[in-house]
Write an enzyme that holds these catalytic residues in place. Sequence first.
Site, mmCIF file in Angstrom:
data_model
loop_
_atom_site.group_PDB
_atom_site.id
_atom_site.type_symbol
_atom_site.label_atom_id
_atom_site.label_comp_id
_atom_site.label_asym_id
_atom_site.label_seq_id
_atom_site.Cartn_x
_atom_site.Cartn_y
_atom_site.Cartn_z
ATOM 1 N N ASP A 1 -12.306 1.296 16.310
ATOM 2 C CA ASP A 1 -11.590 2.040 17.233
ATOM 3 C C ASP A 1 -9.897 1.645 17.220
ATOM 4 O O ASP A 1 -9.343 0.925 17.795
ATOM 5 C CB ASP A 1 -12.057 1.580 18.779
ATOM 6 C CG ASP A 1 -12.995 2.486 19.255
ATOM 7 O OD1 ASP A 1 -12.527 3.242 20.045
ATOM 8 O OD2 ASP A 1 -14.145 2.193 18.828
ATOM 9 N N TYR B 1 -22.048 3.369 9.097
ATOM 10 C CA TYR B 1 -23.104 3.252 10.355
ATOM 11 C C TYR B 1 -23.083 1.671 10.623
ATOM 12 O O TYR B 1 -23.661 1.163 9.449
ATOM 13 C CB TYR B 1 -24.176 4.080 10.188
ATOM 14 C CG TYR B 1 -25.208 3.831 10.969
ATOM 15 C CD1 TYR B 1 -25.056 4.207 12.475
ATOM 16 C CD2 TYR B 1 -26.342 3.320 10.824
ATOM 17 C CE1 TYR B 1 -25.994 4.099 13.419
ATOM 18 C CE2 TYR B 1 -27.310 3.019 11.782
ATOM 19 C CZ TYR B 1 -27.106 3.334 12.914
ATOM 20 O OH TYR B 1 -28.162 3.138 14.020
ATOM 21 N N ASP C 1 -5.967 -2.868 21.015
ATOM 22 C CA ASP C 1 -6.977 -2.568 22.028
ATOM 23 C C ASP C 1 -8.490 -3.607 21.396
ATOM 24 O O ASP C 1 -9.621 -3.249 21.137
ATOM 25 C CB ASP C 1 -7.368 -1.165 21.699
ATOM 26 C CG ASP C 1 -8.472 -0.975 23.069
ATOM 27 O OD1 ASP C 1 -8.608 -1.955 24.027
ATOM 28 O OD2 ASP C 1 -8.865 0.227 23.262
ATOM 29 N N VAL D 1 -19.040 9.336 19.589
ATOM 30 C CA VAL D 1 -19.411 9.117 18.206
ATOM 31 C C VAL D 1 -21.172 9.353 18.040
ATOM 32 O O VAL D 1 -21.893 9.343 18.845
ATOM 33 C CB VAL D 1 -19.377 7.611 17.917
ATOM 34 C CG1 VAL D 1 -19.665 6.946 16.494
ATOM 35 C CG2 VAL D 1 -17.863 7.079 18.184
ATOM 36 N N ARG E 1 -15.889 -4.577 22.708
ATOM 37 C CA ARG E 1 -16.513 -3.399 23.068
ATOM 38 C C ARG E 1 -16.047 -2.581 21.593
ATOM 39 O O ARG E 1 -16.537 -1.400 21.114
ATOM 40 C CB ARG E 1 -15.929 -2.611 24.045
ATOM 41 C CG ARG E 1 -14.486 -2.477 24.423
ATOM 42 C CD ARG E 1 -14.149 -1.686 25.691
ATOM 43 N NE ARG E 1 -12.666 -1.873 25.750
ATOM 44 C CZ ARG E 1 -12.058 -3.040 26.347
ATOM 45 N NH1 ARG E 1 -12.671 -4.133 26.676
ATOM 46 N NH2 ARG E 1 -10.762 -3.080 26.114
ATOM 47 N N ASN E 2 -14.988 -3.088 20.942
ATOM 48 C CA ASN E 2 -14.446 -2.291 19.996
ATOM 49 C C ASN E 2 -14.668 -2.907 18.504
ATOM 50 O O ASN E 2 -13.883 -2.870 17.671
ATOM 51 C CB ASN E 2 -12.840 -2.159 20.056
ATOM 52 C CG ASN E 2 -12.692 -1.073 21.271
ATOM 53 O OD1 ASN E 2 -13.350 -0.229 21.411
ATOM 54 N ND2 ASN E 2 -11.517 -1.231 21.836
ATOM 55 N N GLU F 1 -14.143 8.445 27.242
ATOM 56 C CA GLU F 1 -13.423 9.578 28.133
ATOM 57 C C GLU F 1 -13.287 10.936 27.292
ATOM 58 O O GLU F 1 -13.693 12.112 27.825
ATOM 59 C CB GLU F 1 -12.342 8.994 28.709
ATOM 60 C CG GLU F 1 -12.074 9.500 30.198
ATOM 61 C CD GLU F 1 -10.923 9.132 30.774
ATOM 62 O OE1 GLU F 1 -10.173 9.941 31.467
ATOM 63 O OE2 GLU F 1 -10.528 7.829 30.548
ATOM 64 N N PHE F 2 -12.769 10.717 26.170
ATOM 65 C CA PHE F 2 -12.321 11.713 25.667
ATOM 66 C C PHE F 2 -13.272 12.195 24.121
ATOM 67 O O PHE F 2 -12.969 13.140 23.408
ATOM 68 C CB PHE F 2 -10.860 12.159 25.150
ATOM 69 C CG PHE F 2 -10.029 11.812 26.527
ATOM 70 C CD1 PHE F 2 -9.889 12.982 27.219
ATOM 71 C CD2 PHE F 2 -9.647 10.724 27.029
ATOM 72 C CE1 PHE F 2 -9.261 13.018 28.413
ATOM 73 C CE2 PHE F 2 -8.787 10.649 28.003
ATOM 74 C CZ PHE F 2 -8.733 11.897 28.662
HETATM 75 N N1 ADE Z 1 -20.989 3.315 17.747
HETATM 76 C C1 ADE Z 1 -19.615 3.633 17.677
HETATM 77 N N2 ADE Z 1 -19.241 3.633 16.242
HETATM 78 C C2 ADE Z 1 -20.390 3.410 15.518
HETATM 79 C C3 ADE Z 1 -20.821 3.091 14.301
HETATM 80 N N3 ADE Z 1 -19.923 3.315 13.203
HETATM 81 N N4 ADE Z 1 -22.014 2.711 13.843
HETATM 82 C C4 ADE Z 1 -23.078 2.466 15.026
HETATM 83 N N5 ADE Z 1 -22.611 2.627 16.240
HETATM 84 C C5 ADE Z 1 -21.490 3.081 16.473
#
Ligand code: ADE
Length: 317
Positions: free
Chosen positions: A196, A107, A178, A39, A182-183, A35-36
């Site tokens: 996250d 990454y 959290d 990445v 998804r995190n 939302e805010f």
């Molecule tokens: N999506 C969110 N963070 C990421 C990350 N560090 N590497 C790849 N996809 C992502």
Amino acid sequence: RTPKQPFTSSTRQEDLKWEFPRENLYLEEALGEGEFGVVMKAKAKGLAGQEGYMQVAIKMLKHCSTPSEEQDLWSEFNLLKDVTHPNVIRLLGACTKEGPLYLIVEYCANGCLLNYLRNSCLEEKGYVNQHVCYKTPNNNKEIRQNGETLTIRDLLSFAWQIAKGMRYLSDIKLVHRDLAARNVLVAAGKHLKISDFGLTRDIYEADAYLKKSRGRIPVKWMAPESLYAQIYTTKSDVWSYGIVLWELVTLGASPYPGIPPERLYSLLVGGYRMDRPEHCPEEMYAVMQKCWKIDPQDRPKFRAIADILDRILQEKT
Ligand code: ADE
């Protein structure tokens, strides 16, 4: 660990160690958007003493963010400075000067665990079980192209890696608050990294953190005491971890299907829990059930969970 003062000159001094020149970042496409925050994929020139370009991810705020979201990103920065574990996302640098705050992190080529699971199929005893492929909301089975074929062993390894990352975070007295598929991010070689930290809090000596009025955490991952009294501890992270196990073994289904979030609390207090999913090993369901004990003290420690999974994995080789 000593408690952090949010914005003292010493913190600023410490930030310089992480500072990376903004002009050496080459932004690519968006990897994820909340939302805010957003990445972005990017290349960084000469980061961490490396020659040439390194693929990185950059976490930043959107224009519409409020001061409190900005504070969350600063606190994520402060927390990430101190964490070093193979199963937790690593901070590589930051841009704090002359522009918006950018956090540069490693990454992870396979993106978030939830989408990765949803794009995967489960292989059981040498055949691909298409039945356990991700179901679309109207319950049509959908078999994705280009997805991974995962084994139960892969899922157990994922569970083990997340438990080890969480064991580390609880050892350094961080409550994630959290934890959800998804995190978690998936790096090359099926290595998982907990990510996250925007809502993560340093609990110092206290064993509970009382959340203030912002209710942003999805109900279906929350422990009853967090739902009822906004109490967040490592033991409420253990509850969420039990939900992550369920997400793993269903290849990314949404928990408590068909149950409206507002009914969940009374169901849980009345003893209702999700059933063992199809294909879920008994030992893994036993861990879930322990994570979902109503009394936080009865839930296992991440150390014990990691040990159980380690043993199961060894028995399976
Ligand atoms: N999506 C969110 N963070 C990421 C990350 N560090 N590497 C790849 N996809 C992502």
